[in-house]
Write a protein that holds these residues in place. Structure first.
Motif, PDB file in Angstrom:
ATOM      1  N   VAL A  64       9.176  -0.797  -5.797  1.00  0.00           N
ATOM      2  CA  VAL A  64       8.442  -0.707  -4.526  1.00  0.00           C
ATOM      3  C   VAL A  64       9.385  -0.933  -3.342  1.00  0.00           C
ATOM      4  O   VAL A  64       9.317  -0.235  -2.326  1.00  0.00           O
ATOM      5  CB  VAL A  64       7.277  -1.720  -4.498  1.00  0.00           C
ATOM      6  CG1 VAL A  64       6.585  -1.703  -3.136  1.00  0.00           C
ATOM      7  CG2 VAL A  64       6.271  -1.407  -5.603  1.00  0.00           C
ATOM      8  N   THR A  65      10.283  -1.907  -3.479  1.00  0.00           N
ATOM      9  CA  THR A  65      11.233  -2.191  -2.405  1.00  0.00           C
ATOM     10  C   THR A  65      12.168  -1.016  -2.172  1.00  0.00           C
ATOM     11  O   THR A  65      12.416  -0.610  -1.029  1.00  0.00           O
ATOM     12  CB  THR A  65      12.058  -3.452  -2.736  1.00  0.00           C
ATOM     13  OG1 THR A  65      11.173  -4.560  -2.912  1.00  0.00           O
ATOM     14  CG2 THR A  65      13.040  -3.764  -1.620  1.00  0.00           C
ATOM     15  N   SER A  68      10.320   1.827  -0.554  1.00  0.00           N
ATOM     16  CA  SER A  68      10.087   1.528   0.863  1.00  0.00           C
ATOM     17  C   SER A  68      11.330   1.824   1.693  1.00  0.00           C
ATOM     18  O   SER A  68      11.256   2.437   2.769  1.00  0.00           O
ATOM     19  CB  SER A  68       9.684   0.058   1.033  1.00  0.00           C
ATOM     20  OG  SER A  68       8.491  -0.234   0.332  1.00  0.00           O
ATOM     21  N   ARG A  69      12.485   1.415   1.199  1.00  0.00           N
ATOM     22  CA  ARG A  69      13.732   1.684   1.903  1.00  0.00           C
ATOM     23  C   ARG A  69      14.017   3.186   1.953  1.00  0.00           C
ATOM     24  O   ARG A  69      14.517   3.699   2.953  1.00  0.00           O
ATOM     25  CB  ARG A  69      14.890   0.944   1.216  1.00  0.00           C
ATOM     26  CG  ARG A  69      14.847  -0.574   1.403  1.00  0.00           C
ATOM     27  CD  ARG A  69      15.930  -1.253   0.579  1.00  0.00           C
ATOM     28  NE  ARG A  69      15.955  -2.682   0.785  1.00  0.00           N
ATOM     29  CZ  ARG A  69      16.750  -3.298   1.651  1.00  0.00           C
ATOM     30  NH1 ARG A  69      17.579  -2.607   2.384  1.00  0.00           N
ATOM     31  NH2 ARG A  69      16.714  -4.609   1.787  1.00  0.00           N
ATOM     32  N   SER A 110       6.057  -2.561   2.843  1.00  0.00           N
ATOM     33  CA  SER A 110       6.133  -2.442   1.387  1.00  0.00           C
ATOM     34  C   SER A 110       4.765  -2.620   0.745  1.00  0.00           C
ATOM     35  O   SER A 110       4.435  -1.953  -0.251  1.00  0.00           O
ATOM     36  CB  SER A 110       7.108  -3.483   0.820  1.00  0.00           C
ATOM     37  OG  SER A 110       8.427  -3.222   1.267  1.00  0.00           O
ATOM     38  N   VAL A 113       3.012   0.604   1.063  1.00  0.00           N
ATOM     39  CA  VAL A 113       3.559   1.552   0.088  1.00  0.00           C
ATOM     40  C   VAL A 113       2.978   1.270  -1.292  1.00  0.00           C
ATOM     41  O   VAL A 113       2.615   2.190  -2.035  1.00  0.00           O
ATOM     42  CB  VAL A 113       5.099   1.463   0.058  1.00  0.00           C
ATOM     43  CG1 VAL A 113       5.662   2.257  -1.126  1.00  0.00           C
ATOM     44  CG2 VAL A 113       5.695   1.980   1.360  1.00  0.00           C
ATOM     45  N   GLU A 114       2.872  -0.010  -1.640  1.00  0.00           N
ATOM     46  CA  GLU A 114       2.342  -0.375  -2.954  1.00  0.00           C
ATOM     47  C   GLU A 114       0.901   0.072  -3.107  1.00  0.00           C
ATOM     48  O   GLU A 114       0.501   0.545  -4.175  1.00  0.00           O
ATOM     49  CB  GLU A 114       2.457  -1.887  -3.154  1.00  0.00           C
ATOM     50  CG  GLU A 114       2.120  -2.335  -4.559  1.00  0.00           C
ATOM     51  CD  GLU A 114       2.445  -3.801  -4.793  1.00  0.00           C
ATOM     52  OE1 GLU A 114       2.327  -4.245  -5.944  1.00  0.00           O
ATOM     53  OE2 GLU A 114       2.817  -4.482  -3.830  1.00  0.00           O
TER      54      GLU A 114
END
Length: 241
Positions: A64-65, A68-69, A110, A113-114
């Motif tokens: 997820v991180t 997101s980036r 994030s 996004v999740e």
């Protein structure tokens, strides 16, 4: 097995890039929680499970991180949102305060996004998600005649497309289950866009009769897919005595 070993070798080569750049390029700013359509504990009405619980069974925090980036580096709308959130930071804020606010904004982004990943939190979800990212961020703009790109712009666009492919492959290489191995291999092969420069014949055979012509030479289909050309070759026979 061969596909998995090839994939591991390619991901190992990309890991050096990943270690140097941390995760993609320097992070732009992110959104604040008030601007994002997410709730602290949303529930998927079809399954009755908390969205975060369902998503985390398929995509861990690292995924997820990284995703997101990726979005903050390759999606223009996300970049605009992120930069606009810089206005939330007081002008006289010290560096520790700025870092804390940015971290909170990134955490909120994030989380959003999740929540968006719930549609892909099923067995075939990773394959569909990867294809969706490839379709959106690796389209070849040089084929759009309305853009009329200059040669320099075409080269720059191709570099960006290859970098997006590389980062998407790295992203899904983080998965420990339901990893789309075939798609990752195909994506990395597209980045390589390799050319055969030499063929080593280990067992040339013998007894070729005159007048029958040379034996046929065939190469496997490109791992990058049907849009890439299959290598061609021909055998050259010489008298041996």
């Amino acid at each position: 097995r061969n596909a998995e070993s090839t994939l591991r070798r390619r991901l190992l080569l990309l890991t050096s890039f990943h270690a140097i750049s941390s995760v993609i390029s320097p992070l732009p700013p992110f959104l604040s929680a008030s601007d994002l359509p997410w709730e602290a504990s949303p529930v998927n009405k079809r399954s009755g499970k908390a969205v975060f619980d369902a998503v985390e069974q398929c995509y861990d925090v690292r995924f997820v991180t990284y995703l997101s980036r990726f979005l903050l580096n390759f999606d223009k709308n996300c970049q605009i949102w992120w930069f606009s959130r810089a206005g939330d930071i007081p002008r006289n804020a010290k560096i520790d305060k700025v870092a804390d606010m940015r971290l909170r904004q990134f955490g909120a982004f994030s989380a959003s996004v999740e929540v968006g990943l719930q549609e892909y939190a099923v067995n075939d979800g990773p394959q569909r998600l990867m294809q969706a990212l490839l379709d959106r961020y690796t389209a070849d703009a040089s084929k759009d005649i309305s853009l009329q790109l200059s040669p320099n712009e075409e080269r720059k666009q191709q570099r960006e497309v290859n970098e997006a492919r590389r980062q998407i492959a790295l992203l899904f290489g983080l998965m420990e289950k339901n990893q789309p191995v075939t798609q990752i291999t195909k994506t990395l092969a597209a980045v390589d866009n390799a050319t055969i420069t030499e063929v080593v014949i280990e067992s040339p055979g013998s007894g070729y009769a005159p007048g029958y012509g040379p034996p046929a030479v065939t190469f496997p289909l490109p791992e990058a897919g049907e849009l890439y050309r299959t290598a061609k070759g021909r055998a050259v026979l010489k008298p041996s005595g």
